[in-house]
Design a protein around this motif. Structure first.
Motif, PDB file in Angstrom:
ATOM      1  N   GLU A  34     -11.669   4.855   7.730  1.00 20.78           N
ATOM      2  CA  GLU A  34     -10.625   4.869   8.765  1.00 20.78           C
ATOM      3  C   GLU A  34     -10.722   6.139   9.615  1.00 20.78           C
ATOM      4  N   GLU A  62      -7.677   3.940  -1.221  1.00 19.94           N
ATOM      5  CA  GLU A  62      -8.121   4.195   0.161  1.00 19.94           C
ATOM      6  C   GLU A  62      -8.144   5.697   0.442  1.00 19.94           C
ATOM      7  N   GLU A  63      -9.249   6.158   0.985  1.00 23.59           N
ATOM      8  CA  GLU A  63      -9.416   7.544   1.413  1.00 23.59           C
ATOM      9  C   GLU A  63      -8.761   8.539   0.448  1.00 23.59           C
ATOM     10  N   ASN A 115      -4.965   9.236   2.509  1.00 29.03           N
ATOM     11  CA  ASN A 115      -5.345   9.845   3.804  1.00 29.03           C
ATOM     12  C   ASN A 115      -6.172  11.112   3.606  1.00 29.03           C
ATOM     13  N   ASP A 119      -3.154   4.959  -0.796  1.00 30.67           N
ATOM     14  CA  ASP A 119      -3.864   5.562   0.344  1.00 30.67           C
ATOM     15  C   ASP A 119      -3.461   7.023   0.435  1.00 30.67           C
ATOM     16  N   LYS A 178       0.859  -1.185   0.000  1.00 29.41           N
ATOM     17  CA  LYS A 178       0.000   0.000   0.000  1.00 29.41           C
ATOM     18  C   LYS A 178       0.895   1.234   0.000  1.00 29.41           C
ATOM     19  N   LYS A 186       1.486   5.119   0.225  1.00 27.32           N
ATOM     20  CA  LYS A 186       0.921   6.397   0.636  1.00 27.32           C
ATOM     21  C   LYS A 186       1.114   7.392  -0.504  1.00 27.32           C
TER      22      LYS A 186
HETATM   23 MG    MG Z   1      -5.322   4.651   5.653  1.00 30.25          MG
END
Ligand code: MG
Length: 359
Positions: free
Chosen positions: A249, A221-222, A197, A195, A157, A159
């Motif tokens: 999350e 993700e997000e 965030n 992801d 994953k 970032k």
């Molecule tokens: Mg996350």
């Protein structure tokens, strides 16, 4: 009458567990450097019959010592989890305790085993490159992937969201694209998750997505704070791609998340295994199955949480992939989980299969 009925809670003991990551973990889109590992509160519960169990403390509140002397059966039902709100901080410890008393691993309390060795992805590829030029930065990210591959991970994953705080917006998007493409090129067979965030503007995220369209992302993700309109645009942009959209999350509003999931806009919900809790996941998972939506309890940043999430995957099923947090937990045996070809090998033994070495 079960073996649980013979026990009363006799003591609670809070202690700290130190995590050591294999390397310094840098920033994500929103947060500064994550460091070399947190100190996390755990609690040991003992009964008047000499049984004990332990787990990370759940939630911010201290466990109530008024629980001492209560019959264990008032606090916990192996078939459903914690029964009293005051006992929720003990959610993980009571699951471990029940497993110890019944001689069963926690996943066997949760349900028939559906995935004893669930897939587990590497959750530790952070923005460790943002202070470097692009070639040096990409080398750093690829070195991190190589180290985690050597530890047994087979999916990563990444970032992203470098342009949210740490780089100029356009330069950050370009670097996100370069990192995604470099990791895909180095690991053509790996599942790639990304992801942000919540660090992207929706329109910018669609631009990023377009530039990595051939990278076969497994999950997103997000990408941005969840909204019906932005998630609908994302779904349209993905078209027939099998990419999963994961959220829930950050500050989860469960009713809202379930609405978005029911509308076909989310594929995976991510509430944290500690702050949301194992009992809450047990209650929720049948609803997710009904909606055709998967779960994956958020596990960053303690390796123990990967093991807890692994028990959810093995016992409840319907977990798309378990979040892997590399590192060791000091004073815990085994001090790290094992991976085989990207699959999580849960410790054997009753409860979570984890013991504190000084107790
Ligand atoms: Mg996350």
């Amino acid at each position: 009458m079960t073996a649980i009925d013979d026990h009363r809670l006799a003591s609670l003991q809070v202690r700290q567990i130190a995590t050591r990551y294999p390397r310094l973990i840098g920033r994500n889109a929103r947060l500064a450097e994550h460091g070399t590992g947190p100190i996390t509160a755990a609690v040991t519960v003992r009964t008047d019959q000499g049984a004990h169990g332990w787990g990370l403390l759940c939630g911010a509140i201290e466990p109530s010592h008024e629980l001492i002397g209560r019959p264990l059966a008032d606090l916990f039902d192996p078939a459903s989890g914690v029964l009293l709100e005051a006992a929720l901080p003990l959610d993980l410890a009571l699951h471990d305790l029940a497993g110890q008393i019944l001689g069963l691993p926690v996943h066997a309390l949760l349900g028939p085993t559906s995935a004893e060795q669930p897939p587990c992805y590497d959750g530790a590829i952070y923005l460790d490159d943002v202070e470097a030029t692009e070639p040096a930065g990409l080398r750093t990210i690829l070195n991190n992937c190589a180290a985690d591959y050597a530890a047994g991970f087979r999916s990563f994953k990444l970032k992203i969201g470098r342009g949210h705080r740490w780089m100029d917006r356009d330069a950050g998007i370009r670097r996100d694209i370069a990192v995604t493409r470099a990791v895909r090129e180095a690991y053509p067979d790996a599942q790639l998750l990304i992801d942000a965030n919540d660090g992207y503007e929706p329109a910018d995220f669609l631009g990023y997505l377009d530039a990595v369209r051939d990278c076969d992302l497994f999950w997103i993700e997000e990408p941005f704070p969840e909204s019906q309109a932005a998630l609908t645009a994302l779904r349209d942009a993905l078209g027939p791609a099998a990419t999963l959209v994961a959220d829930g999350e950050t500050d989860p509003d469960l009713d809202r998340l379930l609405e978005l999931a029911a509308a076909g806009l989310l594929d995976v919900l991510l509430m944290d295994i500690v702050t949301f809790g194992l009992t809450a996941w047990r209650r929720l998972m049948p609803t997710l199955v009904e909606l055709g939506v998967a779960g994956s309890p958020h596990a960053w940043g303690v390796p123990l949480k990967t093991i807890y999430a692994g028990h959810v995957a093995a016992g409840l099923g319907n977990v798309a992939a378990v979040e892997g947090v590399p590192g060791v937990c000091v004073g815990v045996e085994p001090d790290h989980y094992r991976l085989r070809d990207g699959r999580l090998i849960l410790p054997t033994g009753p409860g979570f299969g984890l013991t504190l070495t000084d107790e």
